[in-house]
Scaffold this active site. Structure first.
Site, PDB file in Angstrom:
ATOM      1  N   SER A 158       0.625  -1.277   0.245  1.00 20.68           N
ATOM      2  CA  SER A 158      -0.097   0.099   0.192  1.00 20.68           C
ATOM      3  C   SER A 158       0.734   1.452  -0.065  1.00 20.68           C
ATOM      4  CB  SER A 158      -1.111  -0.013   1.042  1.00 20.68           C
ATOM      5  OG  SER A 158      -1.310   1.266   1.514  1.00 20.68           O
TER       6      SER A 158
ATOM      7  N   LYS B  15     -13.905  -1.409  -5.078  1.00 17.84           N
ATOM      8  CA  LYS B  15     -14.234  -0.170  -5.600  1.00 17.84           C
ATOM      9  C   LYS B  15     -15.962  -0.111  -6.019  1.00 17.84           C
ATOM     10  CE  LYS B  15      -9.860   1.938  -6.751  1.00 17.84           C
ATOM     11  NZ  LYS B  15      -9.073   2.813  -7.619  1.00 17.84           N
TER      12      LYS B  15
ATOM     13  N   GLY C  52     -12.191  -2.649 -14.486  1.00 20.22           N
ATOM     14  CA  GLY C  52     -12.667  -2.558 -12.929  1.00 20.22           C
ATOM     15  C   GLY C  52     -12.772  -1.184 -12.604  1.00 20.22           C
TER      16      GLY C  52
END
Length: 252
Positions: A19, A71, A133
């Protein structure tokens, strides 16, 4: 609701030890002297685990960033959506409102648009978006806003707006001079991987943008560079969308 003293923020995703967000916000909190602010990873194998996370941290949680693959899936858990997020159909930022509601936003649009905009030339009229996506939806939204027509490229194309990788011919690449990689292919440690497009037909007229930032220059970008294409990675986009998230969380 009284002001929370300890403020927790986090990144929701799957297999996200790499991350960017955690390092970025931890450093930001240090620089701002926000000693009671903390940013953590919510690394979930399944989105079904989210309600448990929210319940456990309900007294301190102030905001969440969302990354792949959640998401779109996260939207079912939200009370409200910002207009842009609603139109895109994907969320990457969640704000906890004073009433205790969860509101979804999409800051990928701001990050991507402001990052790629300086590189646009007059001949950039059409773009291929690799992947379908949540991030690809924000990318498409930003490109259309700048009058650039888009086509999605998918391994399993569905509908008129999508083509397969095998459909990318020399003729197609003459028309589509902007190519945006929204797939995870080429992310460290698998840095030798790249989307399967005919790189031999790229020219100096092409602009290649990779949402990946680790490594700094992916195989996708290297192959474009060899053909004289302009290249840009996703690092600046991430910084810009993180700052937009921060603005949203602090905007009363």
């Amino acid at each position: 609701m009284e002001e929370r003293k300890n403020k927790l923020f986090g990144l929701l995703g799957k297999n996200i030890s790499y991350s960017f967000s955690r390092g970025y916000f931890t450093k930001k909190f240090e620089n701002l002297g926000l000693k009671k602010h903390k940013y953590v990873n919510f690394d979930l194998q399944n989105i079904d685990e989210l309600p448990k996370v929210l319940k456990k941290n309900k007294d301190t949680l102030n905001g969440i960033n969302v990354t792949i693959p959640y998401k779109e899936e996260v939207m079912q858990y939200l009370d409200k959506l910002d207009e842009t997020a609603k139109e895109i159909g994907a969320v990457n930022t969640i704000k906890f409102t004073k009433r205790g509601n969860l509101k979804g936003y999409n800051t990928d649009v701001v990050g991507f648009e402001n990052s790629i905009y300086p590189f646009f030339k007059k001949h950039h009229k059409r773009a291929l978006i690799l992947g379908t996506g949540g991030a690809s939806k924000a990318v498409a939204y930003a490109l259309k806003k700048n009058d650039i027509k888009v086509k999605f490229v998918s391994r399993n194309p569905n509908g008129k707006k999508q083509i397969s990788y095998l459909d990318i011919t020399e003729e197609v690449l003459k028309k589509y001079t902007v190519i945006v990689n929204c797939t995870p292919l080429g992310t460290s440690p698998d840095i030798e991987k790249c989307p399967n497009i005919p790189y031999e037909f790229l020219t100096e007229k092409h602009l290649l943008f990779d949402l990946i930032y680790n490594p700094e220059v992916t195989t996708f970008l290297k192959k474009g560079l060899k053909k004289g294409a302009t290249i840009k990675n996703g690092h600046k986009m991430l910084e810009l969308q993180a700052e937009e998230s921060w603005r949203i969380w602090n905007d009363d």
